[in-house]
Design a protein around this motif. Structure first.
Motif, PDB file in Angstrom:
ATOM      1  N   GLU A  88       0.845  -1.190   0.000  1.00 38.06           N
ATOM      2  CA  GLU A  88       0.000   0.000   0.000  1.00 38.06           C
ATOM      3  C   GLU A  88       0.878   1.237   0.000  1.00 38.06           C
ATOM      4  OE1 GLU A  88      -3.170  -0.351  -0.451  1.00 38.06           O
ATOM      5  OE2 GLU A  88      -3.180  -2.509  -0.090  1.00 38.06           O
ATOM      6  N   LEU A  89       0.458   2.264  -0.733  1.00 40.73           N
ATOM      7  CA  LEU A  89       1.243   3.488  -0.849  1.00 40.73           C
ATOM      8  C   LEU A  89       1.166   4.352   0.390  1.00 40.73           C
ATOM      9  CD1 LEU A  89       0.347   4.416  -4.518  1.00 40.73           C
ATOM     10  CD2 LEU A  89       2.420   3.319  -3.674  1.00 40.73           C
ATOM     11  N   ASP A  90      -0.033   4.562   0.897  1.00 37.55           N
ATOM     12  CA  ASP A  90      -0.204   5.421   2.063  1.00 37.55           C
ATOM     13  C   ASP A  90      -1.469   5.028   2.800  1.00 37.55           C
ATOM     14  OD1 ASP A  90      -2.540   7.053   1.064  1.00 37.55           O
ATOM     15  OD2 ASP A  90      -1.068   7.634  -0.434  1.00 37.55           O
ATOM     16  N   LEU A  91      -1.582   5.505   4.029  1.00 40.16           N
ATOM     17  CA  LEU A  91      -2.705   5.135   4.885  1.00 40.16           C
ATOM     18  C   LEU A  91      -4.034   5.559   4.281  1.00 40.16           C
ATOM     19  CD1 LEU A  91      -3.760   3.957   7.533  1.00 40.16           C
ATOM     20  CD2 LEU A  91      -3.244   6.135   8.637  1.00 40.16           C
ATOM     21  N   SER A  93      -4.915   5.989   1.111  1.00 42.80           N
ATOM     22  CA  SER A  93      -5.267   5.094  -0.003  1.00 42.80           C
ATOM     23  C   SER A  93      -5.692   3.729   0.518  1.00 42.80           C
ATOM     24  CB  SER A  93      -4.081   4.931  -0.953  1.00 42.80           C
ATOM     25  OG  SER A  93      -3.733   6.156  -1.526  1.00 42.80           O
ATOM     26  N   GLU A 122     -11.176  12.540   6.259  1.00 38.57           N
ATOM     27  CA  GLU A 122      -9.717  12.629   6.235  1.00 38.57           C
ATOM     28  C   GLU A 122      -9.200  13.208   7.560  1.00 38.57           C
ATOM     29  OE1 GLU A 122      -6.231  14.447   3.351  1.00 38.57           O
ATOM     30  OE2 GLU A 122      -8.264  14.222   2.581  1.00 38.57           O
ATOM     31  N   HIS A 126      -6.489  11.481   9.980  1.00 37.90           N
ATOM     32  CA  HIS A 126      -5.285  12.201  10.400  1.00 37.90           C
ATOM     33  C   HIS A 126      -5.164  12.176  11.932  1.00 37.90           C
ATOM     34  CE1 HIS A 126      -2.026  15.067  10.409  1.00 37.90           C
ATOM     35  NE2 HIS A 126      -2.695  15.809  11.267  1.00 37.90           N
ATOM     36  N   PHE A 129      -4.102   8.737  13.064  1.00 39.10           N
ATOM     37  CA  PHE A 129      -2.689   8.563  12.745  1.00 39.10           C
ATOM     38  C   PHE A 129      -1.808   9.257  13.782  1.00 39.10           C
ATOM     39  CE2 PHE A 129       1.168  10.219  10.735  1.00 39.10           C
ATOM     40  CZ  PHE A 129       1.740   9.047  10.262  1.00 39.10           C
ATOM     41  N   THR A 133       0.738   7.216  16.250  1.00 39.16           N
ATOM     42  CA  THR A 133       2.184   7.390  16.112  1.00 39.16           C
ATOM     43  C   THR A 133       2.809   8.023  17.349  1.00 39.16           C
ATOM     44  OG1 THR A 133       1.860   9.472  14.890  1.00 39.16           O
ATOM     45  CG2 THR A 133       2.153   7.455  13.597  1.00 39.16           C
TER      46      THR A 133
END
Length: 154
Positions: A88-91, A93, A122, A126, A129, A133
């Motif tokens: 996967e490219l990014d969260l 996507s 979104e 965010h 995320f 993190t």
């Protein structure tokens, strides 16, 4: 090809990461949460079905829709961040691609998670995320605890 023991270990860790993600975000919002993982007693073919499942009990009946969405997103987001999904490219996507039009068309979402995350934005993603993190070390401690002491009752 992975051995059966390797598959079970992967499933157990993936379930622990997923449920720890829910618990971490819930607790961030002051919602008491108890993550649990347990062996899937109904699995007939470990190559076809998950050998470990999980749940996170939220001990609060009055959760705002915003917090409910974010807790719902957290399990799959934690799995992504831990690298249990590859390619996967990014969260963003990943979530967009896996969250289908219904739970039946979603990829890897439980009915509870899918319904909880319904209407996610979104901004929600965010926020999840950032919470995950910033507290990743705590999440890993929870994961290790779940793996060391899985729930035997399911």
């Amino acid at each position: 090809m992975q051995t059966l023991a390797e598959l079970e270990t992967h499933d157990m860790r993936k379930s622990a990461i997923h449920e720890s993600g829910h618990a971490l975000v819930a607790r961030h919002y002051g919602i008491p949460a108890e993550p649990l993982i347990f062996r899937n007693a109904e699995v007939s073919d470990p190559l076809e079905f998950k050998t470990w499942l999980g749940t996170t009990r939220l001990n609060d009946t009055n959760i705002s829709p915003l917090r409910k969405r974010r807790v719902g997103l957290a399990g799959v987001a934690a799995e992504f961040l831990a690298g249990t999904h590859t390619g996967e490219l990014d969260l963003m996507s990943f979530i967009q691609d896996s969250y289908g039009d219904s739970v039946e068309t979603s990829d890897g979402w439980s009915r509870t998670d899918w319904e909880s995350a319904e209407g996610w934005t979104e901004t929600d993603l965010h926020a999840v995320f950032m919470i995950l993190t910033r507290r990743w070390e705590w999440l890993l401690l929870e994961v290790n605890s779940l793996i060391a002491y899985p729930d035997s009752d399911g």
